[in-house]
Design a protein around this motif. Sequence first.
Motif, mmCIF file in Angstrom:
data_model
loop_
_atom_site.group_PDB
_atom_site.id
_atom_site.type_symbol
_atom_site.label_atom_id
_atom_site.label_comp_id
_atom_site.label_asym_id
_atom_site.label_seq_id
_atom_site.Cartn_x
_atom_site.Cartn_y
_atom_site.Cartn_z
ATOM 1 N N UNK A 195 -0.459 -35.043 -21.319
ATOM 2 C CA UNK A 195 0.080 -34.447 -22.543
ATOM 3 C C UNK A 195 0.864 -33.178 -22.244
ATOM 4 N N UNK A 196 0.528 -32.532 -21.120
ATOM 5 C CA UNK A 196 1.116 -31.230 -20.819
ATOM 6 C C UNK A 196 2.634 -31.264 -20.752
ATOM 7 N N UNK A 197 3.185 -32.310 -20.137
ATOM 8 C CA UNK A 197 4.631 -32.348 -19.952
ATOM 9 C C UNK A 197 5.372 -32.638 -21.259
ATOM 10 N N UNK A 198 4.687 -33.287 -22.210
ATOM 11 C CA UNK A 198 5.316 -33.442 -23.521
ATOM 12 C C UNK A 198 5.217 -32.154 -24.323
ATOM 13 N N UNK A 199 4.210 -31.317 -24.035
ATOM 14 C CA UNK A 199 4.198 -29.959 -24.572
ATOM 15 C C UNK A 199 5.418 -29.208 -24.053
ATOM 16 N N UNK A 200 5.681 -29.354 -22.754
ATOM 17 C CA UNK A 200 6.870 -28.742 -22.157
ATOM 18 C C UNK A 200 8.143 -29.285 -22.789
ATOM 19 N N UNK A 201 8.165 -30.567 -23.116
ATOM 20 C CA UNK A 201 9.328 -31.153 -23.787
ATOM 21 C C UNK A 201 9.635 -30.417 -25.077
ATOM 22 N N UNK A 202 8.591 -30.137 -25.864
ATOM 23 C CA UNK A 202 8.811 -29.409 -27.106
ATOM 24 C C UNK A 202 9.414 -28.041 -26.864
ATOM 25 N N UNK A 203 8.884 -27.329 -25.851
ATOM 26 C CA UNK A 203 9.426 -25.995 -25.564
ATOM 27 C C UNK A 203 10.863 -26.089 -25.066
ATOM 28 N N UNK A 204 11.144 -27.089 -24.245
ATOM 29 C CA UNK A 204 12.498 -27.240 -23.715
ATOM 30 C C UNK A 204 13.495 -27.527 -24.831
ATOM 31 N N UNK A 205 13.146 -28.418 -25.740
ATOM 32 C CA UNK A 205 14.042 -28.732 -26.867
ATOM 33 C C UNK A 205 14.288 -27.492 -27.711
ATOM 34 N N UNK A 206 13.231 -26.731 -27.957
ATOM 35 C CA UNK A 206 13.402 -25.526 -28.769
ATOM 36 C C UNK A 206 14.267 -24.489 -28.051
ATOM 37 N N UNK A 207 14.104 -24.368 -26.734
ATOM 38 C CA UNK A 207 14.887 -23.400 -25.969
ATOM 39 C C UNK A 207 16.370 -23.763 -25.978
ATOM 40 N N UNK A 208 16.666 -25.029 -25.755
ATOM 41 C CA UNK A 208 18.065 -25.457 -25.661
ATOM 42 C C UNK A 208 18.726 -25.530 -27.031
ATOM 43 N N UNK A 209 17.991 -26.007 -28.038
ATOM 44 C CA UNK A 209 18.584 -26.192 -29.365
ATOM 45 C C UNK A 209 18.613 -24.916 -30.186
ATOM 46 N N UNK A 210 17.718 -23.972 -29.879
ATOM 47 C CA UNK A 210 17.659 -22.740 -30.646
ATOM 48 C C UNK A 210 16.913 -22.862 -31.959
ATOM 49 N N UNK A 211 16.203 -23.967 -32.160
ATOM 50 C CA UNK A 211 15.431 -24.154 -33.384
ATOM 51 C C UNK A 211 14.099 -24.796 -33.042
ATOM 52 N N UNK A 212 13.173 -24.817 -33.992
ATOM 53 C CA UNK A 212 11.869 -25.421 -33.714
ATOM 54 C C UNK A 212 12.016 -26.935 -33.601
ATOM 55 N N UNK A 213 11.045 -27.554 -32.899
ATOM 56 C CA UNK A 213 11.165 -28.987 -32.602
ATOM 57 C C UNK A 213 11.223 -29.829 -33.861
ATOM 58 N N UNK A 214 10.400 -29.531 -34.852
ATOM 59 C CA UNK A 214 10.388 -30.297 -36.090
ATOM 60 C C UNK A 214 11.763 -30.279 -36.760
ATOM 61 N N UNK A 215 12.380 -29.104 -36.830
ATOM 62 C CA UNK A 215 13.699 -29.005 -37.473
ATOM 63 C C UNK A 215 14.757 -29.767 -36.685
ATOM 64 N N UNK A 216 14.679 -29.676 -35.347
ATOM 65 C CA UNK A 216 15.664 -30.395 -34.545
ATOM 66 C C UNK A 216 15.505 -31.909 -34.699
ATOM 67 N N UNK A 217 14.263 -32.385 -34.651
ATOM 68 C CA UNK A 217 14.036 -33.817 -34.818
ATOM 69 C C UNK A 217 14.487 -34.285 -36.197
ATOM 70 N N UNK A 218 14.283 -33.462 -37.206
ATOM 71 C CA UNK A 218 14.694 -33.835 -38.560
ATOM 72 C C UNK A 218 16.214 -33.958 -38.655
ATOM 73 N N UNK A 219 16.900 -32.952 -38.112
ATOM 74 C CA UNK A 219 18.364 -32.951 -38.217
ATOM 75 C C UNK A 219 18.998 -34.041 -37.361
ATOM 76 N N UNK A 220 18.468 -34.224 -36.146
ATOM 77 C CA UNK A 220 19.148 -35.095 -35.184
ATOM 78 C C UNK A 220 18.682 -36.546 -35.240
ATOM 79 N N UNK A 221 17.428 -36.775 -35.693
ATOM 80 C CA UNK A 221 16.879 -38.137 -35.686
ATOM 81 C C UNK A 221 16.501 -38.620 -37.082
#
Length: 578
Positions: A195-221
């Motif tokens: 599970x740890x690396x998918x935790x990292x996935x969330x942080x990586x998406x937030x770092x690159x996108x500049x928004x929280x993971x939930x908001x990015x997933x909502x907008x993009x998917x």
Amino acid sequence: MMTSLNRLARRRPHRSGGFTAGIVGAAILLAVPAVGAQSWPPAPPAVEEIDAWVEDAMTRWEVPGMGLAIVHKGESFLATGYGVRELGKPERVDGGTLFSIGSCSKAFGAATLAALVEDGRLSWDDRITDHVPWFRLHDPWTTREIRIRDIVTHRVGTGSNQPLRPLVVDRRDYLKRLPYIEPAHQFRDHYGYTNDMLVLTGHLVETVSGTDWDSYARERLWNPLGMTTTTARMGPANASPNHAEPHAIVQRRFEGDAATTGMPLEPVPWQYAEDVTVPSGGVITSADEITEWMRLHVGTHPNPPLSASSVALMHTPHTVIRNPSSWMPFEGPGAYAMGWSTGRFGNITAVGHGGNALGFNCSIALAPEHGFGVWATTNRNSELPWVLTKWALARFLGDEELRGRDWHAEHERQVADGNRRVLDAQMARRAARLDRGPSVPLETYVGTYRNGYAGELRVRLTDAPVPPLMPAEGRLGRWDGTPGLHERPAADASAGTDGSGSANGPAGSAGEPTGELRLVAEFDGRERPIRMPLEHWHVDRFDAWFGDVRIGVSFILDDMARVTGVEMDYYGRFERVP
């Protein structure tokens, strides 16, 4: 007969050959009329057949409510619900009822990375430290070489450090503690679920996108797919008038698996450390909306937010799985792809995942080449979603042998085997118990202990009551819940038990001192301190209970009978602070 022969011909891969080979092949087929009489794929079941199967299965597995979605030939075949959202209340589950889907969320995590790749904001082969410079693992070489595709393919070696979830304040705090643990296996050596690396996935998406993971997933998917109520936040889900309540077993310290039947259930609060673990788990959705997600993955959605090549890459094998888990929709060797597992199920290639959180289980299985998908979820921890998806794959696309198998019985045997192993281990533990009290007075153990992984552990002596913790997610050391958070007031059934199944909540629960001194271990928690009474086992070994997970606590003494440290299951060794 020609119709059957044509159907059989479509089952076989094309091979070049002469006229003679064709005649011989036809003669063999004609000589075995029983085989020629089989049809594939079978005619799809009527909805009434599915309804009857599900209702019987829910009784067999003691499931309060279930959501079910099926895509057939690329279109929605069924999106519905069965049973009730909460025991004791009349509201029924329907196609719009929201359920937490646990690790079925991992595919959404991989998809958000794919979206960033398509937008040119990162590459699958970028180093993690290119985007998160402070990230570290135990091994410096792995820290330097780990790439983005590694973190969604279960080959890094970190294991899953769920015991950290209740202790950390956010996702970064969680990731900052990973260097303190040795890897469960070598980097890229073999499959190791994490599970740890998918935790990292969330942080990586937030770092690159500049928004929280939930908001990015909502907008993009989710918005492009029409998944307007899907979320990774418990607040909006719980505020919805149409959400399922999770259920757990009343006896908190039973020995066995959370899928065990024959034990009383009760509704429990939703528990998930969403600002830490999403998208390792934590996505919340419904049968109506997961249908659109499945249509994306079988290539028939009219407004796909990702390219067909990105979807195909997410289904492509990356890490070999020699012995599949029961939640995987295939048998024999397979592989983990990106947020999905994949392998052969009879004569088809299946792609899928399983998931669980406290009081919820989920399964999704796809046959993309055939435009088929099935998703099932329950509001209790149960094997039924995995049974159902295999039954549906077999019923819609399987051969006669697969359709004739008793998937219920196979999974019931697996649960029984697991319970037997747990009971055997407990019997061995009891047999090894020494009839000896603590080697030093209780006050000698009192003190502060520290390690880099879990932080500060305080051991105190008190006669004050200690409120019980809610159950952790599942049994056998799974910790997806956050005991102590979002508690229902005065939940009598949340009291501890003595290990035999009988409740024995703490005396003085109204706040009065008990008059009996006991040791209590305490960590700083996410919202308040986490306190666990220590129950003496033998000599300098005690048991703490974190919800329904036993934690062995062994005090370490030197030659002068001075307590110098603590060895704690899941958390490792703590050194005493002077």
